[in-house]
Enzyme design. Structure first.
Site, PDB file in Angstrom:
ATOM      1  N   ARG A  80      73.472 -12.337  30.366  1.00 27.80           N
ATOM      2  CA  ARG A  80      72.109 -12.567  30.884  1.00 27.80           C
ATOM      3  C   ARG A  80      71.594 -13.937  30.425  1.00 27.80           C
ATOM      4  NH1 ARG A  80      67.457 -10.715  28.566  1.00 27.80           N
ATOM      5  NH2 ARG A  80      68.528  -8.976  27.550  1.00 27.80           N
ATOM      6  N   TYR A 133      60.059 -19.966  53.764  1.00 25.16           N
ATOM      7  CA  TYR A 133      60.870 -18.763  53.933  1.00 25.16           C
ATOM      8  C   TYR A 133      59.967 -17.569  53.603  1.00 25.16           C
ATOM      9  CZ  TYR A 133      64.162 -15.110  52.844  1.00 25.16           C
ATOM     10  OH  TYR A 133      64.808 -13.906  52.798  1.00 25.16           O
ATOM     11  N   ASP A 205      62.583 -26.518  47.799  1.00 22.24           N
ATOM     12  CA  ASP A 205      63.660 -25.632  48.242  1.00 22.24           C
ATOM     13  C   ASP A 205      64.550 -26.452  49.179  1.00 22.24           C
ATOM     14  OD1 ASP A 205      65.297 -23.769  49.507  1.00 22.24           O
ATOM     15  OD2 ASP A 205      63.750 -22.222  49.578  1.00 22.24           O
ATOM     16  N   LYS A 230      73.695 -19.458  50.771  1.00 26.69           N
ATOM     17  CA  LYS A 230      73.823 -20.098  52.083  1.00 26.69           C
ATOM     18  C   LYS A 230      74.912 -21.182  52.058  1.00 26.69           C
ATOM     19  CE  LYS A 230      70.413 -17.433  53.247  1.00 26.69           C
ATOM     20  NZ  LYS A 230      69.399 -17.366  52.262  1.00 26.69           N
TER      21      LYS A 230
END
Ligand code: PLP
Length: 419
Positions: A80, A133, A205, A230
């Site tokens: 983590r 988005y 972004d 993506k």
């Protein structure tokens, strides 16, 4: 005006040092960097990076344990907190974006939410875009107000509106360019200059462009975020996110990250590493395919309107030429005949798969109004610039002639049934 077929390579001919991480780095091109920027982190004889499929890591003695437990962003303490595969991917992404470092998350939304939550507190104000988005928009519309952070949404192409939205308590400006799904652009250099004047942190972004087509940090943006699901991953097989920024900001964001726990699995990190090895060739081919198809679509009588930054008809084409080196995979267009005909068109395609996401090796298409009908009402869709006959087409690596043939057949079918 237009990009060359090998548009990602423009920096090479213009200034070979442009892609250097710092002046002491060798002048490698992005094609080479995706293969070698993590070489210093290789820890054994294997040519291919091993998957460190371990949630936790052994300390050899108490002193080493103390270091592992207390050093920020230790790559091999507890997954983590970090993982050796994350570290290798981060080295490549930081090199491509020109930032000091990068941090990986379990998804693009993990990257965006963690970054925003790390950088704002109750009483702060954020400026963002009217078009983002969908889940990013929800963060500003629904989540931040619950924690006492107000957001003002402005039309991203209007830098004066952005300036007017700034308040004394504005801490953050968030932009996304090209924006999903309308491909409206934001002037990154102008936003960065404005933010610097007011001491405001900026986030971009960069998912729709990829660092091969656009490097926001080189234009002055502080933090670059990605849905690595993506273009960076590129094979529609993983979900991941990335945050590229300075070491100081990364440490702040990482402290929020280990609390929120948007942790990328070592397997998905490894798939991302493998996807990155071919990023440069994929983006080069996808840019060329997308530009060719966008130009072709503009000439089809059944197509009402095509949106692609590389088209001379894009209202911000000059800005695209200034801040991008290629247009990326996504073309948006409107099919004549309304919602029903558009549904028939999408259903008739054989090569472009009817599925969400973008930037991978296979072409994907979605009927945007149908996709978002469950989460947005008509007024919200109109505000987001999405008419009922709008499709988002992510161009893959198929041969452009085959894609044209498939599109032409589906357009004819949609049209024939309509008349
Ligand atoms: N940013 C953009 C521009 C996107 O298109 C998406 C997803 O489609 C995201 C962020 C979120 O990415 P993820 O699905 O990896 O969380």
């Amino acid at each position: 005006m237009g990009w060359s077929a090998r548009c990602c390579d423009d920096a090479r001919s213009a200034d070979p040092s442009d892609l250097r991480m710092n002046p002491n780095d060798p002048p490698w091109h992005a094609d080479t960097r995706v293969l070698h920027d993590d070489a210093a982190l290789a820890d054994d004889a294997a040519v291919v990076a091993p998957i460190h499929y371990s949630a936790t890591f052994r300390a050899r003695d108490a002193a080493e344990f103390a270091d592992m437990a207390t050093r920020a962003r230790h790559p091999a303490y507890y997954t983590r907190y970090g993982n050796p595969v994350h570290e290798r991917v981060a080295a490549i992404l930081a090199g491509l974006e020109g930032t000091e470092t990068a941090l990986l998350t379990a998804s693009g939304m993990g990257a965006i939410s963690t970054t925003v939550l790390a950088l704002v507190s109750a009483g702060d104000h954020v400026v963002a875009q009217t078009r983002h988005y969908m889940s990013t928009a929800k963060l500003f519309d629904e989540v931040l107000p619950r924690f006492g952070v107000e957001a003002t949404l402005v039309e991203q192409s209007d830098i004066d509106a952005l300036r007017a939205a700034i308040r004394p308590n504005t801490r953050l400006i968030m932009v996304e360019t090209p924006a999903n799904p309308t491909l409206v652009l934001t002037d990154l250099a102008a936003v960065a200059a404005l933010a610097r004047e007011h001491g405001i942190t900026t986030i971009c972004d960069n998912t729709f462009a990829s660092p091969l087509n656009q490097q926001p940090h080189r234009l002055g943006i502080d933090v670059v975020v990605h849905s690595a699901t993506k273009i960076l991953g590129g094979h529609h097989d993983l979900t991941a996110g990335a945050v590229c920024c300075s070491n100081a900001l990364a440490e702040r964001i990482w402290r929020m990250h280990i609390t929120l726990g948007s942790v990328l699995s070592p397997m998905d990190a490894w798939l991302l590493l493998r996807g990155l090895r071919t990023l440069a060739v994929r983006v080069e081919r996808i840019n060329a395919n997308a530009l060719e198809l966008a130009r072709w679509l503009e000439r089809q009588p059944q197509v009402e309107k095509v949106h692609y930054p590389g088209l001379e008809s894009h209202p911000q084409h000059a800005l695209a030429m200034k801040q991008m080196k290629g247009g990326g995979p996504v073309i948006a267009f409107a099919v004549k005949g309304g919602f029903e005909a558009t549904g028939r068109f999408v259903g008739a395609l054989q090569l472009a798969t009817h599925a969400v996401s973008l930037g991978g090796v296979e072409s994907l298409i979605v009927h945007t109004a149908a996709m978002w009908a469950g989460t947005m009402n008509e007024a919200q869709m109109k505000a987001a610039g999405i008419p009922p006959n709008f499709v988002r087409f992510s161009v893959g690596l198929e041969h452009a002639d085959d894609l044209k043939q498939d599109l032409a057949r589906a357009l004819a079918l949609a049209n024939a049934e309509q008349t």
